[in-house]
Design a protein around this motif. Structure first.
Motif, PDB file in Angstrom:
ATOM      1  N   THR A  43      -3.076 -83.859  28.946  1.00 15.00           N
ATOM      2  CA  THR A  43      -3.986 -84.633  28.047  1.00 15.00           C
ATOM      3  C   THR A  43      -3.898 -84.190  26.778  1.00 15.00           C
ATOM      4  N   ARG A  44      -4.051 -85.337  25.894  1.00 11.81           N
ATOM      5  CA  ARG A  44      -3.692 -85.261  24.288  1.00 11.81           C
ATOM      6  C   ARG A  44      -5.087 -85.372  23.541  1.00 11.81           C
ATOM      7  N   LYS A  45      -6.104 -84.916  24.392  1.00 11.16           N
ATOM      8  CA  LYS A  45      -7.411 -84.988  23.474  1.00 11.16           C
ATOM      9  C   LYS A  45      -7.456 -83.738  22.636  1.00 11.16           C
ATOM     10  N   ARG A  46      -7.973 -84.067  21.531  1.00 15.75           N
ATOM     11  CA  ARG A  46      -7.957 -83.080  20.267  1.00 15.75           C
ATOM     12  C   ARG A  46      -8.318 -81.721  20.673  1.00 15.75           C
ATOM     13  N   ASP A  47      -9.612 -81.691  21.132  1.00 14.16           N
ATOM     14  CA  ASP A  47     -10.104 -80.168  21.443  1.00 14.16           C
ATOM     15  C   ASP A  47      -9.241 -79.430  22.562  1.00 14.16           C
ATOM     16  N   ILE A  48      -8.699 -80.213  23.496  1.00  7.70           N
ATOM     17  CA  ILE A  48      -7.789 -79.356  24.489  1.00  7.70           C
ATOM     18  C   ILE A  48      -6.390 -79.036  23.785  1.00  7.70           C
TER      19      ILE A  48
END
Length: 476
Positions: free
Chosen positions: A405-410
């Motif tokens: 995943t490329r979600k910012r928080d992750i």
């Protein structure tokens, strides 16, 4: 139909391929290209001077036979050699050399070992190649029998056993072993060398540290024995170079080692290298050398797990002829986690205390002896521990941290985990990337730079890093 350089060379290749092994054909003839045909003179392009020398020394008869079949008895051959660029600003260039016109390479004849006392005029010239006797410099205590196998070293040990059976004949060439200090990479390198000598006594094996290699090269250069030095190393069947990372920053040594490496590799000789870093993590080394270090198999020996540490202690106990209770062994294995050297050193300290004070080795004695060592040593901060701490802090499932995943928080949590793994462990960038979502070393390097940048520019991000840093520091 008129003949062209390509058609003539293709016909030659068909003849050559029918008369040599497939492996030799793919290695020495597949990269060769025809560039020009002028009357009865065929010009072929070879990748390097080593190819030219090797073809001339080993295959010139079959090449001439093939040319004669295609161009007649007056056929001639010219090599167009691609030369290495010495500076980034230089343009690549070629030199043309007629076949059989090069100076003959003198056979190196040796009547003295490489490692000799001072006063020998030139230790690298040895009369009588067939009588070549070289002190291998191997430590006979470092064998496969006393190299304990575990999860941390299984791949490296298995590959080493295969190499010992067929040195130069596997795809593990070079064999690049890397790890932190005291984890057994030097032991394994010696074990391979000893096993080669046991199975194939005719093979010439040599162990040398890179520090010693550099010193020898400097002395050879000062005494005008540089070429003899190179030719000596080119005769070795199995060359083991310990701590190759010490070549960093030494341009002259890198140049000479590059040529020795090429010659050995192209001659089917085995090269074994050890380092405290993976090839991509070694700084200030020419890229062409780093590239060659990665040609074969690079494998990391990691910190041994509890089961392996216990097995190492039991083996040492048996070797030293002492008896220890299971309780004592388990206590040592549970508390000394850094490396094998410290593990064995701890056991030596315990034995010494008991011997000098004429006391029985009890759990109480062991605890007292190791108390200061355990208290003052860094606690075992692992990559798994760091990932768990970061996931707990950000309330992120660990499988999501390791996902694509490329979600910012992750992504930020993942980058922080990589940053602290580099800071608090001895693991290589490659190992960190493998354990945190199977990323490559470049991703880890990028993560560390990103964390450094955000730490300076983003106040909230700085708070995250400071908080986690305090939590990790409290575990030291």
């Amino acid at each position: 139909m008129s003949k062209t350089s390509i058609s003539v060379w293709d016909s030659c290749l068909q003849y050559i391929r029918d008369n040599i092994s497939e492996k030799s054909y793919l290695t020495w003839f597949e990269p060769v290209k025809a560039v020009k045909l002028q009357e009865n003179v065929l010009t072929i392009q070879v990748p390097s001077k080593f190819y030219y020398e090797y073809l001339e020394e080993n295959y010139i008869k079959i090449i001439k036979s093939a040319l004669t079949k295609n161009l007649g008895k007056d056929a001639k051959l010219v090599y167009s050699i691609m030369m290495e660029k010495k500076q980034m600003t230089e343009e690549p260039y070629t030199v043309n050399i007629p076949s059989s016109q090069k100076a003959k390479i003198q056979v190196q004849e040796v009547d003295a070992p490489l490692f000799v006392e001072r006063g020998v005029k030139n230790p690298f010239i040895i009369p009588g190649l067939q009588k070549l006797k070289i002190d291998s410099q191997l430590n006979t205590n470092y064998t496969f029998d006393n190299f304990i196998e575990g999860e941390s070293n299984r791949l490296a040990r298995s590959a080493g056993k295969q190499i010992a059976k067929r040195p130069g004949g596997t795809s593990f060439n070079p064999f690049f072993i890397y790890s932190g200090v005291g984890l057994g990479k030097t032991h394994l390198a010696h074990a391979i060398g000893l096993e080669v000598k046991r199975l194939q006594s005719g093979k010439t094996v040599l162990y040398v540290s890179m520090e010693k290699f550099c010193q020898q090269f400097q002395e050879a250069t000062k005494s005008n024995n540089r070429n003899d030095f190179i030719h000596f190393y080119q005769m070795i069947d199995v060359l083991i170079v310990d701590d190759i990372h010490f070549i960093s920053g030494k341009k002259g040594t890198q140049e000479v080692f590059f040529h020795i490496f090429n010659h050995l590799h192209q001659s089917g000789k085995q090269i074994i290298l050890t380092s405290d870093k993976s090839p991509v993590d070694i700084q200030d080394v020419e890229q062409r050398l780093i590239s060659r270090f990665k040609w074969g198999l690079s494998t990391e020996i990691q910190v041994p797990d509890y089961t392996t540490r216990l097995a190492i202690l039991k083996q040492k106990m048996e070797f030293d002829g002492i008896e220890l209770s299971e309780e004592v062994l388990e206590y040592i294995a549970q508390n000394i986690k850094t490396n094998i050297r410290e593990l064995e050193g701890s056991l030596n300290s315990i034995i010494a205390q008991a011997t000098f004070n004429k006391k029985e080795i009890t759990l109480e004695l062991v605890q007292k002896t190791l108390d200061s060592l355990i208290t003052n040593s860094k606690k075992d901060i692992t990559i798994d521990f760091i990932q768990k701490l970061v996931c707990d802090y950000f309330k992120v499932p660990i499988d999501l941290l390791q996902s694509k995943t490329r979600k910012r928080d992750i992504v930020q949590a993942r980058q922080i985990a990589m940053y602290f793994a580099k800071k608090y462990t001895n693991a290589s960038l490659t190992s960190i990337g493998n354990q945190i979502g199977k990323r490559d070393h470049a991703t880890v390097l990028h993560a560390c730079k990103t964390v450094d940048n955000l730490f300076e520019t983003d106040r909230m991000f700085k708070t995250y890093v400071d908080d986690l840093n305090k939590k990790l520091a409290s575990n030291i």
